[in-house]
Design a protein around this motif. Structure first.
Motif, mmCIF file in Angstrom:
data_model
loop_
_atom_site.group_PDB
_atom_site.id
_atom_site.type_symbol
_atom_site.label_atom_id
_atom_site.label_comp_id
_atom_site.label_asym_id
_atom_site.label_seq_id
_atom_site.Cartn_x
_atom_site.Cartn_y
_atom_site.Cartn_z
ATOM 1 N N ARG A 84 0.834 -1.214 0.000
ATOM 2 C CA ARG A 84 0.000 0.000 0.000
ATOM 3 C C ARG A 84 0.863 1.255 0.000
ATOM 4 O O ARG A 84 0.563 2.237 -0.676
ATOM 5 C CB ARG A 84 -0.916 0.005 1.218
ATOM 6 N N THR A 113 2.314 1.845 -3.448
ATOM 7 C CA THR A 113 1.290 2.379 -4.350
ATOM 8 C C THR A 113 1.051 3.856 -4.075
ATOM 9 O O THR A 113 0.966 4.666 -5.004
ATOM 10 C CB THR A 113 -0.027 1.593 -4.179
ATOM 11 N N GLN A 114 0.966 4.224 -2.805
ATOM 12 C CA GLN A 114 0.751 5.625 -2.439
ATOM 13 C C GLN A 114 1.922 6.494 -2.880
ATOM 14 O O GLN A 114 1.731 7.595 -3.413
ATOM 15 C CB GLN A 114 0.555 5.736 -0.928
ATOM 16 N N ARG A 173 4.026 5.917 -5.351
ATOM 17 C CA ARG A 173 4.033 6.032 -6.818
ATOM 18 C C ARG A 173 3.039 7.092 -7.284
ATOM 19 O O ARG A 173 3.327 7.878 -8.190
ATOM 20 C CB ARG A 173 3.696 4.693 -7.459
ATOM 21 N N ARG A 174 1.862 7.099 -6.659
ATOM 22 C CA ARG A 174 0.880 8.133 -7.005
ATOM 23 C C ARG A 174 1.420 9.519 -6.701
ATOM 24 O O ARG A 174 1.255 10.461 -7.475
ATOM 25 C CB ARG A 174 -0.416 7.909 -6.229
#
Length: 116
Positions: free
Chosen positions: A85, A88-89, A91-92
């Protein structure tokens, strides 16, 4: 590689068949001792061939071991989920920061700045 796999399973099958043939005698499994069963009035027991008892014991041991390992590794799976998680955060956030950095600039110049 398939030949090795088939040979391995053939050896396992031969060993299991040998154990089964060598242990065909019937045994009685009791849930409680005879004295206690007579006292309570219920004595659940079952008669099975010995090889079935051996194989069921091995299968029960494997299942208990797999379950124990699954419980033991819970913290590692939870940590991996948390890290996934977080990745992913991040990368955003990097994508958002890249678009903010080059906002209002020429697209070609932005690509050249990212390459260097």
């Amino acid at each position: 590689m398939k030949i090795i796999r088939y040979a391995f399973w053939a050896i396992i099958a031969i060993c299991l068949i040998t154990v089964g043939l060598a242990n065909r005698g019937a045994v009685t499994l009791r849930a409680m001792p005879e004295v206690l069963g007579n006292l309570v009035g219920v004595s659940p027991d079952i008669t099975l061939p010995l090889y079935v008892v051996i194989f069921l014991g091995v299968a029960a041991g494997l299942l208990i071991g797999f379950f124990w390992e699954w419980l033991r590794e819970y913290k590692h799976r939870a940590e991996a989920r948390e890290k996934g998680r977080e990745v992913t955060q991040l990368r955003r956030e990097v994508g958002r920061l890249k678009t903010q950095k080059h906002e209002g600039k020429d697209e070609v110049l932005a690509l050249l700045e990212d390459a260097s």
